[in-house]
Write an enzyme that holds these catalytic residues in place. Structure first.
Site, PDB file in Angstrom:
ATOM      1  N   SER A 109       0.839  -1.190   0.000  1.00  0.00           N
ATOM      2  CA  SER A 109       0.000   0.000   0.000  1.00  0.00           C
ATOM      3  C   SER A 109       0.881   1.249   0.000  1.00  0.00           C
ATOM      4  CB  SER A 109      -0.967  -0.037   1.187  1.00  0.00           C
ATOM      5  OG  SER A 109      -2.000   0.909   1.027  1.00  0.00           O
ATOM      6  N   GLU A 208      -2.208  -2.659  -7.882  1.00  0.00           N
ATOM      7  CA  GLU A 208      -3.371  -2.872  -7.019  1.00  0.00           C
ATOM      8  C   GLU A 208      -3.766  -1.524  -6.445  1.00  0.00           C
ATOM      9  OE1 GLU A 208      -3.714  -2.784  -3.365  1.00  0.00           O
ATOM     10  OE2 GLU A 208      -1.799  -1.734  -3.265  1.00  0.00           O
ATOM     11  N   HIS A 277      -5.370  -5.436  -1.288  1.00  0.00           N
ATOM     12  CA  HIS A 277      -6.189  -5.099  -0.130  1.00  0.00           C
ATOM     13  C   HIS A 277      -7.411  -5.998   0.030  1.00  0.00           C
ATOM     14  CE1 HIS A 277      -3.891  -1.323  -0.500  1.00  0.00           C
ATOM     15  NE2 HIS A 277      -4.212  -1.090   0.753  1.00  0.00           N
TER      16      HIS A 277
END
Length: 306
Positions: A109, A208, A277
């Site tokens: 992330s 992502e 996620h």
């Protein structure tokens, strides 16, 4: 390219929070999981702290991270949270310490900013893998087992496209080989114009994201294309785009946006990979050789540790 030694029983892992703050329960779950692997764990001074958006001030978070990177007793540096904040401190990372003593670095992330910087500055192979929120899923979860395998066993990792994933229908058949690089799309887009923007010539790009509306995904991909970022790219591996939806029924779903933008690149594209996620994720190395077989729905990634 430099690769850290795999973690073995008795090794010391530093848990640091270079970005957002983590809840105490999630930190405890992470410590318990790592100790269950036979590792020793040390918390950074501000790993459980909180300061506005972050786990500590910029100086505090950077100090914790650099202390872990500089300490010869520490063999792994695991990031406790994404969120936001790594970009604010990334230019102060002690890259010379990394070159001198490479360690296993894991996170995802917002930690994409650290992955990109370490690759560009030192060539360190890192692990795109869980933070504290994912370790909370328990030692028997796919997420935690895959992370353990990535950092303690090494070896080749094969990730299969999962029909249950929202990006599964995004595919351009073909086979490509190259260095796997990437991570969170929003963070990668914000590296444009900095010295840590990735060079994707000969690479397979992993993407992502989470909580981004489809038009924003479209905007970021268009920006990257116009910046020449996809020049020389060999393939795209699509992970999870979680909660990337819009309530307007006239707007296209995120999978349609991804299909339109990425199919125009003329390279193999494979969606549906359980990386990111989602409910579970598989840890993979960044900076390692990989083979993308979009025709058969497979991403094969080289070892992240030796």
């Amino acid at each position: 390219m430099i690769t850290a030694r795999r973690l073995v029983e008795g090794d010391l892992v530093a848990l640091v929070s270079p970005a957002g703050a983590s809840e105490p329960g999630r930190i405890a779950a992470t410590v318990a999981a790592l100790e269950g692997w036979g590792l020793r764990v040390r918390l950074g001074g501000h790993a459980g702290g909180r300061h506005t958006f972050f786990a500590g001030t910029d100086d505090e978070r950077l100090s914790d991270l650099n202390a872990a990177l500089r300490d010869p007793a520490v063999r792994g540096v695991f990031c406790m949270r994404g969120g936001y904040g790594m970009q604010r401190i990334v230019d102060g990372v002690d890259f010379e310490a990394v070159r001198r003593d490479p360690k296993v670095v894991m996170g995802f992330s917002d930690i994409t900013a650290l992955h990109a910087a370490l690759w560009r500055e030192t060539g360190l192979v890192t692990v795109h893998g869980p933070t504290a929120g994912q370790f909370e899923r328990g030692p028997s979860s796919l997420t935690v087992q895959a992370a353990r395998r990535a950092v303690t066993v090494g070896g080749q990792v094969t990730v299969s496209a999962d029909p249950a994933e929202g990006t599964y229908g995004v595919r351009v058949d073909g086979v490509a080989e190259g260095t796997l690089l990437g991570g969170n799309l929003a963070l990668l887009a914000t590296t444009i114009g900095t010295r840590h923007a990735l060079d994707l010539d000969g690479a397979i790009l992993l993407l992502e994201d989470v909580d981004e509306q489809p038009y924003r995904i479209d905007r970021m991909l268009v920006h990257l294309r116009r910046a020449g970022w996809f020049d020389g790219l060999r393939g795209v591996a699509l992970g999870q785009f979680t909660n990337c939806a819009d309530t307007n029924p006239h707007y296209p779903p995120v999978a349609e946006v991804l299909r339109e933008q990425l199919s125009a690149l003329g390279v193999p594209v494979l969606g549906g990979l359980p990386i990111g996620h989602g409910d579970q994720q598989i840890a993979v190395g960044l900076g390692v050789p990989a083979r993308l077989d979009a025709t058969n729905g497979l991403l094969v990634v080289g070892p992240a540790v030796v």
